[in-house]
Scaffold this active site. Structure first.
Site, PDB file in Angstrom:
ATOM      1  N   ARG A  76     -29.076 -12.901  16.973  1.00 46.58           N
ATOM      2  CA  ARG A  76     -29.720 -12.600  15.692  1.00 46.58           C
ATOM      3  C   ARG A  76     -30.703 -13.720  15.365  1.00 46.58           C
ATOM      4  O   ARG A  76     -30.300 -14.889  15.275  1.00 46.58           O
ATOM      5  CB  ARG A  76     -28.652 -12.485  14.593  1.00 46.58           C
ATOM      6  CG  ARG A  76     -29.241 -12.332  13.218  1.00 46.58           C
ATOM      7  CD  ARG A  76     -28.177 -12.204  12.132  1.00 46.58           C
ATOM      8  NE  ARG A  76     -28.870 -12.095  10.861  1.00 46.58           N
ATOM      9  CZ  ARG A  76     -28.645 -12.869   9.801  1.00 46.58           C
ATOM     10  NH1 ARG A  76     -27.702 -13.780   9.809  1.00 46.58           N
ATOM     11  NH2 ARG A  76     -29.366 -12.724   8.709  1.00 46.58           N
ATOM     12  N   HIS A 120     -35.838 -14.175   6.127  1.00 43.64           N
ATOM     13  CA  HIS A 120     -34.821 -15.218   5.983  1.00 43.64           C
ATOM     14  C   HIS A 120     -35.502 -16.415   5.308  1.00 43.64           C
ATOM     15  O   HIS A 120     -35.556 -17.507   5.838  1.00 43.64           O
ATOM     16  CB  HIS A 120     -34.224 -15.572   7.343  1.00 43.64           C
ATOM     17  CG  HIS A 120     -32.894 -16.274   7.282  1.00 43.64           C
ATOM     18  ND1 HIS A 120     -31.788 -15.872   7.984  1.00 43.64           N
ATOM     19  CD2 HIS A 120     -32.505 -17.374   6.593  1.00 43.64           C
ATOM     20  CE1 HIS A 120     -30.775 -16.687   7.757  1.00 43.64           C
ATOM     21  NE2 HIS A 120     -31.189 -17.620   6.904  1.00 43.64           N
ATOM     22  N   GLU A 165     -29.325 -12.387   2.770  1.00 38.72           N
ATOM     23  CA  GLU A 165     -28.779 -13.000   1.560  1.00 38.72           C
ATOM     24  C   GLU A 165     -29.735 -12.971   0.367  1.00 38.72           C
ATOM     25  O   GLU A 165     -30.138 -14.036  -0.151  1.00 38.72           O
ATOM     26  CB  GLU A 165     -28.357 -14.451   1.851  1.00 38.72           C
ATOM     27  CG  GLU A 165     -27.333 -14.582   2.972  1.00 38.72           C
ATOM     28  CD  GLU A 165     -26.857 -16.014   3.200  1.00 38.72           C
ATOM     29  OE1 GLU A 165     -27.372 -16.930   2.552  1.00 38.72           O
ATOM     30  OE2 GLU A 165     -25.947 -16.197   4.020  1.00 38.72           O
ATOM     31  N   ASN A 292     -22.087 -12.029   5.659  1.00 40.25           N
ATOM     32  CA  ASN A 292     -22.053 -13.483   5.849  1.00 40.25           C
ATOM     33  C   ASN A 292     -20.883 -14.039   5.055  1.00 40.25           C
ATOM     34  O   ASN A 292     -20.807 -13.864   3.831  1.00 40.25           O
ATOM     35  CB  ASN A 292     -23.349 -14.131   5.370  1.00 40.25           C
ATOM     36  CG  ASN A 292     -24.518 -13.828   6.292  1.00 40.25           C
ATOM     37  OD1 ASN A 292     -24.370 -13.112   7.300  1.00 40.25           O
ATOM     38  ND2 ASN A 292     -25.685 -14.362   5.975  1.00 40.25           N
ATOM     39  N   TYR A 294     -18.385 -17.539   4.553  1.00 34.12           N
ATOM     40  CA  TYR A 294     -18.054 -18.936   4.853  1.00 34.12           C
ATOM     41  C   TYR A 294     -16.777 -19.387   4.156  1.00 34.12           C
ATOM     42  O   TYR A 294     -15.971 -20.093   4.727  1.00 34.12           O
ATOM     43  CB  TYR A 294     -19.220 -19.850   4.458  1.00 34.12           C
ATOM     44  CG  TYR A 294     -20.408 -19.669   5.372  1.00 34.12           C
ATOM     45  CD1 TYR A 294     -20.514 -20.407   6.542  1.00 34.12           C
ATOM     46  CD2 TYR A 294     -21.402 -18.736   5.091  1.00 34.12           C
ATOM     47  CE1 TYR A 294     -21.586 -20.231   7.420  1.00 34.12           C
ATOM     48  CE2 TYR A 294     -22.475 -18.551   5.955  1.00 34.12           C
ATOM     49  CZ  TYR A 294     -22.548 -19.298   7.116  1.00 34.12           C
ATOM     50  OH  TYR A 294     -23.601 -19.108   7.983  1.00 34.12           O
ATOM     51  N   GLU A 350     -22.997 -13.773   9.953  1.00 36.95           N
ATOM     52  CA  GLU A 350     -22.900 -15.241   9.908  1.00 36.95           C
ATOM     53  C   GLU A 350     -21.473 -15.644   9.566  1.00 36.95           C
ATOM     54  O   GLU A 350     -20.863 -15.074   8.653  1.00 36.95           O
ATOM     55  CB  GLU A 350     -23.810 -15.854   8.833  1.00 36.95           C
ATOM     56  CG  GLU A 350     -25.251 -15.911   9.192  1.00 36.95           C
ATOM     57  CD  GLU A 350     -26.098 -16.595   8.120  1.00 36.95           C
ATOM     58  OE1 GLU A 350     -25.586 -17.511   7.428  1.00 36.95           O
ATOM     59  OE2 GLU A 350     -27.259 -16.199   7.966  1.00 36.95           O
TER      60      GLU A 350
HETATM   61  O1  IFM Z   1     -27.897 -22.075   7.086  1.00 42.48           O
HETATM   62  C1  IFM Z   1     -27.538 -21.055   6.210  1.00 42.48           C
HETATM   63  C2  IFM Z   1     -28.240 -19.771   6.560  1.00 42.48           C
HETATM   64  O2  IFM Z   1     -29.621 -19.911   6.593  1.00 42.48           O
HETATM   65  C3  IFM Z   1     -27.912 -18.700   5.551  1.00 42.48           C
HETATM   66  N1  IFM Z   1     -26.483 -18.583   5.375  1.00 42.48           N
HETATM   67  C4  IFM Z   1     -25.715 -19.772   5.181  1.00 42.48           C
HETATM   68  C5  IFM Z   1     -26.050 -20.802   6.243  1.00 42.48           C
HETATM   69  C6  IFM Z   1     -25.219 -22.080   6.028  1.00 42.48           C
HETATM   70  O3  IFM Z   1     -25.470 -22.617   4.779  1.00 42.48           O
END
Ligand code: IFM
Length: 445
Positions: A76, A120, A165, A292, A294, A350
Site C-alpha cells: 500500500r 495521504h 484517515e 487503521n 493503533y 495500518e
Molecule cells: O504515520 C502515520 C500514518 O501516516 C497515518 N496513520 C498513522 C501513522 C502513525 O502515526
C-alpha cells in the site's frame, strides 16, 4: 504449548507507506502543505522536512526488491498529488506519472499487488491558497486528479483507496493545529471533513468509470475504540460520545448516508454546510473498508472536558508514541464494524508501533517489542476472522522508518531500519518475524 494460527487462503499480506513520508525527491514535484508546515517554526520536530525522507523516489527499485525478499504479496502506497499535478490542477508532470507507473510495473513484476491511496495528506500548496479542503471547489479538483490517476494506472492497479484517515485531515489539521495546514477552528474542521466525504464519493464515481470493471474501491478510516472507564451510566455515555466523535463521524456518512445525530446536536451551529445530494454521493457502495488501528481510548465522564469527557492513561504497556498496546481492541473493532456496518470486506490498512530502535554492535536491529506487538495484533486479527469478521488482509505500518509528521524522524515505525545519513536499509528482527508469518500464512502464539 504454542499454537499455530493459520490465516485463510488468499489472505493479503502487505506493508504500507505514504508519499510524503518516504519519497523525498522534492525538486521533482510541486509544493504541498506539509512543505509549508515544516517551515512553520515550532510545528515539526527539529524542523525536519520531507525533502529527502527515505529517498524512495530514487531508490524505489531497491525498496521493491526488499519487499520481494520479505515475501509480501501486496503493498500500500500513496500518490503525491503535487508530484503528478504540481499546481494541483492543469499541467501534468509526466515524470511524476512515470515514477508511479514504473513503481507499479516493478511491483507487479515481483508478484506484489499495488493498493494505491490517492490522498495521504500532501495537498498541493497551490490548492491550499484557494482555501484547500475548506473550499467546496476542492471536491472537483480531487475528482479530476483521481480521474487522471485512474486513466494512467487503471490498466494495472486494481485496488484503490480514496482517502487516508479523513478524521486526521479534518481534526488534527484544522481543529488541533498539530498537522498541516495548522488551523484551530471546529467549524472549519467540520467543513473540511464534509468535503473529504463528498470528494470520496466523486472519486468512487471516477474510479468506477475509468479504472476498469474489475477495480475495487475503498476508503481508509482511523479508529479509536472507546471503552468506558467504569460501568457508570455517565462513563458509558461518555464513551459513546467519544465513539461518535472518533469513529462514527466518518463511518456513518460513508455507510449510512448521514452524520450521527448525537454528535450533530453536540456540534451545534458549527455543523458543516451540506448541499443537496452530498450525502448520497458520499455513501455510494464501496468494495472494502480500510481499517487503521493503533490503540484504544479509555473514556471517563468529565463535564469540563470537550464533549463532556476525558480520556485516561490506564496502566499497561506503551509504545514510543505513548500509545497503549491493546490488541483486544483490534478484535473488538473488526467485530463491531462487521456488526454495525454490514459485511463489507475489511483490510487492516495500518497497524504497527514505534520504538526506540538502535543498530547493535552486530550491525542488526533487535526489536523484540515490535515482534510481540505484531504477533499479538495478528492474533487479534485471527480471532476476529474466527468470529466472523470479513477481514481479507493486513498491511503493517510501516515498511521502513519514515517522516512521522509533526514528530519528524524522531519516531521509527518501520520493520526496516533506515539510516538517514547513508540511506542504508537494515531489516529489523520484526521484518524477519513478519516475513515468516507471510510465508507460512500463519503465526505461532
Ligand atoms: O504515520 C502515520 C500514518 O501516516 C497515518 N496513520 C498513522 C501513522 C502513525 O502515526
Amino acid at each position: 504449548m504454542s499454537q499455530v494460527l493459520r490465516f485463510p487462503d488468499g489472505f493479503v499480506w502487505g506493508t504500507a507507506t505514504a508519499s510524503f513520508q518516504i519519497e523525498g525527491g522534492r525538486p521533482e514535484r510541486g509544493d504541498c502543505i506539509w512543505d509549508d508546515f515544516c517551515r512553520w517554526p515550532g510545528k515539526v520536530f527539529e524542523g525536519d522536512t520531507g525533502d529527502v525522507a527515505d529517498d524512495h523516489y530514487h531508490r524505489f527499485r531497491e525498496d521493491v526488491a526488499l519487499m520481494a525478499e520479505l515475501g509480501q504479496n501486496a503493498y500500500r502506497f500513496s500518490v503525491s498529488w503535487p508530484r503528478v499535478l504540481p499546481d494541483g490542477a492543469g499541467e501534468v508532470n509526466e515524470k511524476g506519472i512515470d515514477f508511479y507507473s514504473q513503481l507499479v510495473d516493478e511491483l507487479l513484476a515481483k508478484g506484489i499487488d499495488p493498493y494505491v491511496t490517492l490522498y495521504h495528506w500532501d495537498l498541493p500548496s497551490a490548492l491550499q491558497r484557494l482555501g484547500g479542503w475548506a473550499a467546496r471547489d476542492i471536491i472537483y479538483r480531487f475528482q479530476d486528479y483521481v480521474a487522471l490517476m485512474a486513466d494512467r494506472l487503471g490498466d494495472r492497479v486494481k485496488n484503490w483507496i480514496t482517502h487516508n484517515e479523513p478524521w486526521v485531515v479534518a481534526f488534527v489539521g484544522n481543529l488541533q493545529g498539530r498537522h498541516a495546514p495548522g488551523w484551530e477552528d471546529l467549524g472549519l474542521a467540520l467543513q473540511v471533513g464534509h468535503h473529504t466525504v463528498v470528494s470520496h464519493g466523486l472519486a468512487v464515481q471516477a474510479l468506477r468509470a475509468r479504472a476498469g470493471a474489475d477495480a475495487r474501491v475503498g476508503i481508509t478510516l482511523n479508529f479509536s475504540p472507546a471503552y468506558p472507564a467504569s460501568d457508570s451510566p455517565e462513563d458509558v455515555a461518555a464513551a459513546r460520545m467519544h465513539d461518535g466523535f472518533a469513529n462514527r463521524w466518518f463511518l456513518d456518512p460513508v455507510f449510512k448516508g448521514h452524520y450521527p445525530q448525537d454528535l450533530w446536536d453536540a456540534f451545534g451551529y458549527q455543523v458543516p454546510r451540506v448541499a443537496p445530494g452530498d450525502m448520497e454521493l458520499g455513501s455510494q457502495p464501496i468494495d472494502f473498508l480500510g481499517v487503521n488501528y493503533y490503540t484504544r481510548a479509555v473514556v471517563q465522564h468529565d463535564a469540563s472536558g470537550w464533549l463532556g469527557y476525558r480520556t485516561l492513561r490506564p496502566e499497561g504497556e506503551y509504545t514510543a508514541m505513548d500509545w497503549e498496546v491493546f490488541p483486544q481492541g483490534l478484535t473488538d473493532l473488526l467485530l463491531r464494524l462487521t456488526r454495525d456496518y454490514g459485511a463489507t470486506p475489511l483490510y487492516v490498512t495500518e497497524n504497527g508501533c514505534a520504538y526506540e530502535d538502535v543498530v547493535s554492535d552486530d550491525g542488526q536491529v533487535h526489536d523484540p517489542q515490535r515482534v510481540e506487538y505484531l504477533r499479538q495484533h495478528l492474533a487479534a486479527c485471527h480471532a476476529a476472522i474466527a468470529q466472523g469478521a470479513p477481514l481479507r488482509g493486513y498491511f503493517e505500518w510501516s515498511l521502513m522508518d519514515n517522516f512521522e509528521w509533526a514528530l519528524g524522524y524522531s519516531r521509527r515505525f518501520g520493520i526496516v531500519y533506515v539510516d538517514y545519513a547513508t540511506q542504508q536499509r537494515i531489516p529489523k528482527d520484526s521484518a524477519r518475524f513478519y516475513a515468516s508469518a507471510m510465508s507460512r500464512n500463519a503465526i505461532e502464539v
